[in-house]
Enzyme design. Structure first.
Site, mmCIF file in Angstrom:
data_model
loop_
_atom_site.group_PDB
_atom_site.id
_atom_site.type_symbol
_atom_site.label_atom_id
_atom_site.label_comp_id
_atom_site.label_asym_id
_atom_site.label_seq_id
_atom_site.Cartn_x
_atom_site.Cartn_y
_atom_site.Cartn_z
ATOM 1 N N GLY A 160 0.857 -1.191 0.000
ATOM 2 C CA GLY A 160 0.000 0.000 0.000
ATOM 3 C C GLY A 160 0.886 1.231 0.000
ATOM 4 O O GLY A 160 2.051 1.171 -0.402
ATOM 5 N N ARG A 161 0.336 2.344 0.491
ATOM 6 C CA ARG A 161 1.106 3.596 0.439
ATOM 7 C C ARG A 161 2.434 3.489 1.185
ATOM 8 O O ARG A 161 3.482 3.890 0.697
ATOM 9 C CB ARG A 161 0.317 4.733 1.080
ATOM 10 C CG ARG A 161 -0.932 5.144 0.373
ATOM 11 C CD ARG A 161 -1.539 6.324 1.123
ATOM 12 N NE ARG A 161 -2.876 6.616 0.689
ATOM 13 C CZ ARG A 161 -3.953 5.963 1.114
ATOM 14 N NH1 ARG A 161 -3.847 4.986 1.987
ATOM 15 N NH2 ARG A 161 -5.150 6.276 0.656
ATOM 16 N N ILE A 162 2.375 2.952 2.421
ATOM 17 C CA ILE A 162 3.594 2.948 3.250
ATOM 18 C C ILE A 162 4.587 1.902 2.734
ATOM 19 O O ILE A 162 5.792 2.160 2.646
ATOM 20 C CB ILE A 162 3.230 2.734 4.737
ATOM 21 C CG1 ILE A 162 2.330 3.886 5.226
ATOM 22 C CG2 ILE A 162 4.491 2.640 5.596
ATOM 23 C CD1 ILE A 162 1.746 3.695 6.622
ATOM 24 N N SER A 181 1.284 -8.976 -1.927
ATOM 25 C CA SER A 181 0.119 -8.089 -1.928
ATOM 26 C C SER A 181 -1.046 -8.860 -2.517
ATOM 27 O O SER A 181 -0.843 -9.695 -3.398
ATOM 28 C CB SER A 181 0.426 -6.861 -2.785
ATOM 29 O OG SER A 181 -0.729 -6.111 -2.995
ATOM 30 N N ARG A 182 -2.241 -8.581 -2.003
ATOM 31 C CA ARG A 182 -3.417 -9.253 -2.578
ATOM 32 C C ARG A 182 -3.547 -8.885 -4.053
ATOM 33 O O ARG A 182 -3.779 -9.722 -4.894
ATOM 34 C CB ARG A 182 -4.683 -8.829 -1.824
ATOM 35 C CG ARG A 182 -4.992 -9.762 -0.677
ATOM 36 C CD ARG A 182 -6.364 -9.493 -0.165
ATOM 37 N NE ARG A 182 -6.514 -8.070 0.149
ATOM 38 C CZ ARG A 182 -7.246 -7.593 1.148
ATOM 39 N NH1 ARG A 182 -7.897 -8.423 1.910
ATOM 40 N NH2 ARG A 182 -7.334 -6.306 1.377
ATOM 41 N N THR A 240 6.288 -1.982 11.618
ATOM 42 C CA THR A 240 5.776 -0.648 11.967
ATOM 43 C C THR A 240 4.267 -0.593 11.726
ATOM 44 O O THR A 240 3.689 0.490 11.712
ATOM 45 C CB THR A 240 6.450 0.455 11.110
ATOM 46 O OG1 THR A 240 6.298 0.094 9.732
ATOM 47 C CG2 THR A 240 7.908 0.628 11.450
ATOM 48 N N ARG A 242 1.158 -3.218 12.845
ATOM 49 C CA ARG A 242 0.381 -3.472 14.062
ATOM 50 C C ARG A 242 0.950 -4.717 14.758
ATOM 51 O O ARG A 242 1.341 -5.694 14.097
ATOM 52 C CB ARG A 242 -1.088 -3.727 13.722
ATOM 53 C CG ARG A 242 -1.900 -2.466 13.414
ATOM 54 C CD ARG A 242 -2.061 -1.556 14.630
ATOM 55 N NE ARG A 242 -2.890 -0.392 14.358
ATOM 56 C CZ ARG A 242 -2.425 0.805 13.974
ATOM 57 N NH1 ARG A 242 -1.129 0.996 13.797
ATOM 58 N NH2 ARG A 242 -3.259 1.818 13.773
ATOM 59 N N GLU A 271 -0.649 -2.704 23.352
ATOM 60 C CA GLU A 271 0.041 -1.443 23.707
ATOM 61 C C GLU A 271 -0.756 -0.653 24.724
ATOM 62 O O GLU A 271 -1.983 -0.694 24.674
ATOM 63 C CB GLU A 271 0.208 -0.574 22.454
ATOM 64 C CG GLU A 271 1.143 -1.149 21.445
ATOM 65 C CD GLU A 271 1.128 -0.360 20.132
ATOM 66 O OE1 GLU A 271 0.632 0.788 20.115
ATOM 67 O OE2 GLU A 271 1.603 -0.905 19.135
ATOM 68 N N HIS A 289 5.834 2.911 19.449
ATOM 69 C CA HIS A 289 4.827 3.299 18.440
ATOM 70 C C HIS A 289 4.976 4.776 18.029
ATOM 71 O O HIS A 289 4.090 5.588 18.291
ATOM 72 C CB HIS A 289 3.405 3.021 18.953
ATOM 73 C CG HIS A 289 2.397 2.928 17.833
ATOM 74 N ND1 HIS A 289 1.261 2.167 17.888
ATOM 75 C CD2 HIS A 289 2.365 3.528 16.614
ATOM 76 C CE1 HIS A 289 0.567 2.298 16.766
ATOM 77 N NE2 HIS A 289 1.230 3.125 15.972
ATOM 78 N N ILE A 290 6.093 5.049 17.373
ATOM 79 C CA ILE A 290 6.371 6.431 16.959
ATOM 80 C C ILE A 290 6.396 6.579 15.431
ATOM 81 O O ILE A 290 6.954 7.537 14.909
ATOM 82 C CB ILE A 290 7.695 6.961 17.567
ATOM 83 C CG1 ILE A 290 8.893 6.074 17.173
ATOM 84 C CG2 ILE A 290 7.593 7.072 19.084
ATOM 85 C CD1 ILE A 290 10.246 6.691 17.502
ATOM 86 N N GLY A 291 5.798 5.611 14.727
ATOM 87 C CA GLY A 291 5.860 5.636 13.255
ATOM 88 C C GLY A 291 5.482 6.971 12.653
ATOM 89 O O GLY A 291 6.152 7.481 11.756
HETATM 90 C C1 8YV Z 1 -0.778 6.364 15.346
HETATM 91 C C2 8YV Z 1 -0.757 4.722 13.585
HETATM 92 O O1 8YV Z 1 -2.007 6.761 14.940
HETATM 93 O O2 8YV Z 1 -1.684 5.853 11.760
HETATM 94 C C3 8YV Z 1 -1.626 4.810 12.395
HETATM 95 O O3 8YV Z 1 -2.289 3.809 12.068
HETATM 96 O O4 8YV Z 1 -0.626 3.697 14.157
HETATM 97 C C4 8YV Z 1 -0.054 5.910 14.104
HETATM 98 O O5 8YV Z 1 0.032 6.943 13.192
HETATM 99 C C5 8YV Z 1 -0.156 7.508 16.012
HETATM 100 O O6 8YV Z 1 0.991 7.031 16.536
HETATM 101 C C6 8YV Z 1 -1.067 8.177 17.022
HETATM 102 O O7 8YV Z 1 -1.556 7.287 17.951
#
Ligand code: 8YV
Length: 323
Positions: A160-162, A181-182, A240, A242, A271, A289-291
């Site tokens: 996907g995008r990321i 990818s599907r 990065t 889930r 989390e 979780h700082i993506g």
């Molecule tokens: C979190 C994320 O939303 O966009 C997502 O799906 O997991 C992250 O961008 C962000 O860390 C705020 O909670």
């Protein structure tokens, strides 16, 4: 019911929202913030009469919260691209729109995946921890040996995008880039030379495996003991996306047993708790979780969440509807 004295629609920001979004909402809405420590019970108390709820991945939005909000609720705007915390069916049944914040966090998240790839491949967390602990007392040519990425085979699960942006970022390093990818992605194949394969082939061949698929019943436990065993002993696993995509106990064991080389994780099941076995696992870089945590991405996410709320409350189609 909303406060009878305040005719403006009530927006419940379940936790907090950056000023870029808050200011937009506050122009026409009564905005209530739950705060960072708002418990599910507190949110049930705050929800009655809300026309909109701004949620994030730590806020479970299901029947209970929707019922507590009541019949005035028209939109759940998630401050995230992922929306596995929202029960889409429960929202659909009530005619409540659900929106997310795609696009604006693509660069930030793909860049963090790249940073984790480099950090895990070169064992940076362990090396820095040993320096800080005063254990760097002499230079040892056998220490901290990592994986060189130039010419490596990269495996991207989810284009996907990321995933696609990550493919672009690693292109200068990659000897080849495989993807799962599907749907086939002919444009990415043409522009980036990426090659679609099945998961078994990708795991068996890639030096780096990076996950970029959403959490869903189909992707839960995508990487378990068998998949880890199928990877190369030097391979690096990056997540990065889930936490539930990976069986964390199996990953910790694979790291301990040397079945894979290293892991770089930004997300966890349950989390903000981090599975204890991962905290103790070797060759593992762990981030909280700082993506999407760049100033630019987070401000844009806040604006987009506000725009989605205001569009629905104003009777128009929101820019980012997922349900
Ligand atoms: C979190 C994320 O939303 O966009 C997502 O799906 O997991 C992250 O961008 C962000 O860390 C705020 O909670």
């Amino acid at each position: 019911m909303s406060d009878a004295a305040d005719p403006r629609p009530k927006v419940l920001v379940a936790r907090v929202l950056l000023p870029a979004g808050m200011e937009r909402l506050a122009e026409t809405c009564e905005v209530i913030e739950g705060g960072l420590s708002a418990s599910p019970e507190r949110l049930l108390e705050l929800a009655p009469g809300a026309a909109a709820i701004v949620a994030d991945p730590t806020v479970a939005v299901g029947d209970q919260l929707l019922d507590a909000a009541g019949s005035e609720l028209r939109v759940v705007a998630n401050f995230a691209v992922g929306h596995d915390n929202v029960d889409l069916e429960a929202c659909r049944r009530r005619g409540i729109a659900v929106t997310n914040t795609p696009g604006v966090l693509t660069n930030a998240t793909a860049e963090l995946a790249l940073a984790l790839t480099l950090a895990a491949a070169r064992r940076m967390s362990e090396a820095e921890a040993s320096l800080r602990a005063g254990a760097w007392v002499g230079w040892d040519p056998r220490e901290h040996l990592g994986l060189e990425l130039s010419g490596a085979s990269f495996g991207i699960v989810g284009m996907g995008r990321i995933g696609r942006r990550y493919a672009e970022l690693v292109a200068p390093l990659a000897g080849e880039t495989l993807y799962v990818s599907r749907a086939r992605k002919p444009e990415a194949e043409r522009e980036l030379g990426v090659i679609q394969v099945d998961l078994a082939k990708l795991l068996g061949r890639a030096d780096v495996v990076s996950l970029h698929v959403p959490a869903s019943p189909e992707t839960a436990g995508l990487i378990g003991a068998d998949e880890l065993r199928a990877m190369s002993p030097h391979a690096v696993l990056i997540n990065t996306a889930r936490g539930p995509l990976i069986d964390s106990a199996a990953l910790a064991e694979a790291l301990r047993e040397g079945e894979i080389g290293a892991a770089g994780l930004d997300v966890y099941e349950g989390e903000p708790a981090v599975p204890a076995e991962l905290l103790e696992a070797p060759r593992c870089v762990l981030l909280p979780h700082i993506g999407s945590a760049t100033a630019r991405a987070r401000a844009a996410m806040a604006r987009l969440a506000a725009d989605n709320v205001l569009a629905v409350l104003g009777g128009s189609e929101p820019p980012n509807r997922v349900a």
